[in-house]
Motif scaffolding. Sequence first.
Motif, PDB file in Angstrom:
ATOM      1  N   PRO A   1       0.819  -1.223   0.000  1.00 20.50           N
ATOM      2  CA  PRO A   1       0.000   0.000   0.000  1.00 20.50           C
ATOM      3  C   PRO A   1       0.850   1.269   0.000  1.00 20.50           C
ATOM      4  O   PRO A   1       0.386   2.330  -0.439  1.00 20.50           O
TER       5      PRO A   1
ATOM      6  N   THR B   1      -6.676   1.095   3.093  1.00 22.93           N
ATOM      7  CA  THR B   1      -6.619  -0.139   2.299  1.00 22.93           C
ATOM      8  C   THR B   1      -7.806  -1.033   2.630  1.00 22.93           C
ATOM      9  O   THR B   1      -8.460  -1.587   1.740  1.00 22.93           O
TER      10      THR B   1
ATOM     11  N   THR C   1      -3.562  -4.271  -3.329  1.00 22.71           N
ATOM     12  CA  THR C   1      -3.223  -4.946  -2.080  1.00 22.71           C
ATOM     13  C   THR C   1      -4.368  -5.833  -1.604  1.00 22.71           C
ATOM     14  O   THR C   1      -4.158  -6.982  -1.205  1.00 22.71           O
TER      15      THR C   1
ATOM     16  N   GLN D   1     -11.022   0.143   1.096  1.00 19.47           N
ATOM     17  CA  GLN D   1     -11.259  -0.207  -0.309  1.00 19.47           C
ATOM     18  C   GLN D   1     -12.062  -1.495  -0.421  1.00 19.47           C
ATOM     19  O   GLN D   1     -12.901  -1.648  -1.314  1.00 19.47           O
TER      20      GLN D   1
ATOM     21  N   LEU E   1      -3.045   4.914   6.066  1.00 17.85           N
ATOM     22  CA  LEU E   1      -2.925   4.263   4.762  1.00 17.85           C
ATOM     23  C   LEU E   1      -3.429   2.829   4.832  1.00 17.85           C
ATOM     24  O   LEU E   1      -4.175   2.373   3.954  1.00 17.85           O
ATOM     25  N   LEU E   2      -3.014   2.115   5.885  1.00 22.75           N
ATOM     26  CA  LEU E   2      -3.481   0.741   6.055  1.00 22.75           C
ATOM     27  C   LEU E   2      -4.985   0.702   6.286  1.00 22.75           C
ATOM     28  O   LEU E   2      -5.683  -0.190   5.771  1.00 22.75           O
TER      29      LEU E   2
ATOM     30  N   ASP F   1       1.121   3.940  -2.847  1.00 20.44           N
ATOM     31  CA  ASP F   1       0.253   5.099  -3.046  1.00 20.44           C
ATOM     32  C   ASP F   1       0.741   6.311  -2.257  1.00 20.44           C
ATOM     33  O   ASP F   1       0.198   7.405  -2.398  1.00 20.44           O
TER      34      ASP F   1
ATOM     35  N   SER G   1      -2.631   1.023  -5.728  1.00 20.96           N
ATOM     36  CA  SER G   1      -1.809   0.173  -4.863  1.00 20.96           C
ATOM     37  C   SER G   1      -2.639  -0.452  -3.755  1.00 20.96           C
ATOM     38  O   SER G   1      -2.483  -1.621  -3.420  1.00 20.96           O
ATOM     39  N   ARG G   2      -3.538   0.343  -3.152  1.00 14.92           N
ATOM     40  CA  ARG G   2      -4.374  -0.186  -2.076  1.00 14.92           C
ATOM     41  C   ARG G   2      -5.391  -1.199  -2.587  1.00 14.92           C
ATOM     42  O   ARG G   2      -5.618  -2.236  -1.967  1.00 14.92           O
TER      43      ARG G   2
END
Length: 384
Positions: A64, A198, A334, A201, A194-195, A67, A330-331
Motif C-alpha cells: 500500500p 486499504t 493490495t 477499499q 494508509l493501512l 500510493d 496500490s491499495r
Amino acid sequence: MASLTRTQVLIMSATAGIAVANVYYSQPILQAIATQFHTTAEKAGTISVLSQIGYGIGLFFLTPAGDRIERKKLILYLQGGLILSLLLVAFSPNLYTLYAGSLLIGVFSVVAQVILPMAASLVTENRGKIVGQIFTGILVGILVARVFSGFITGTLGWQYVYLISAAMVLGTGILMQADFPSTSERFTGSYPSLLKSTITQFKRFPLLRRTAFTGMLAFGTLSAFWVTLTFYLSAAPFHYSAAKIGLFGLLAAAGALIAPVFGKLADKGSPRRSLLFSTGVTLISIIVLKFFPVSLAAIWVTVVLLDIGVQATQVTNIAIIYTLDPTANSRINTVYMTSYFIGGALGSFIAIQLYNAGGWSWSTSFMGVMAIITIINVFTTKTK
C-alpha cells in the motif's frame, strides 16, 4: 498522464517475474530439501506455505505504501531485502532458519505487486493490454521458476537456486533505477491511516470483494495442484527427479502466452465472458485429472489447461480492479492480491494435509470443489 516505452514495459515485466519467481522455487525441489535436512514431506512442504504466507504479509503491510511514496524507491528497498533473504536461505544451517528465510522471501517478493499498479497508474489507453503484458512477465517467472529450480537442483544443488536468484534480483534492481516517470497524485496521510484506507477499499467496492474471492479460489486451486504434484510424481509409479518435475512448468507456458489476450478482452468491455471461459477451463482440467489419475498424458493436459484457466482469470480480474479508482491502485491491488495469495497458502496447506491423509485422490477432489465454487461466484457476479 505519463506513458511507458516498450523497453520500460519489458524491464518492469522482467523485474516482476524474477521477483515473484522466488515464491515458487521450492515447489519442485521439496523432496531434495527434505532429504538433506532428514525431514518429512509434510515439514518440507511448509517451506512453500511460508513463502506464500510471507507474500500475503508483504502485500498488506508493504505494497500500500506505493500510493504514498515514490514506487521506484520502494522497489529498491524491497529488492535489497529480497537479496538478503535469498542468501539466508542458501546458507541455512537448519530447517528453522530455512523456514525464516522462506517467510522473508515471500515478504520481499512483493516487488511484483508494486510494479503492477505503477504501470496501471502511468497509462490511460490500453491499460488492460499493458497490465496483461507485465502480468505475463509474472506468469513466465512463476513457470520458469519450477523449471529453473528443478534443473539447478539436479546439476548443482538446491542452494544454488537461491544464490543465482540473488544475482538476478541485483541485476534487475539496477535496471529499475533507470528513468521511470512518476505519478503526481499521492496519499498524504500517515502510514496507519494508509493501512486503514486499504481496508476501506474492501468495504468500498462490492466488485472488488467478489473479484478477490474469485482470485483466492482460482489461485488456491493452482497452488494445491503444484505443491502436491511434486510429491505425487516423486513416488510410484513415476519416481521422477526434481529436474524432471521442474520441466512440467514448460507445459504451462501456454497460460502465460495467452494472458495478454484476456487483458485486451477486458479493455473491450467483456470481462465476465472471459471469466466464465477461464474458470470453465480450470474445472475441465481437474475433471481430466480425476478420470485419468495415473495417465502421464492426462497430467500434461491438466498442467496446460489449469495454467491457462487460472492465469487468464487473474489477468481479467486485475484489469477489472484497476478501473475502480486509479488514485488508489496500490491499495486496491493490495486487497486483491492479499486475498489471492491467502488463497494460495490455504490451498497449498489443505492440499498437503489431504494428500498425506488420502493421497492424490483426496487432494484432486479438493481442487475440483474449489473450481466449482469459483464458477458459481463468477456466474453470480456483475462486472458492470
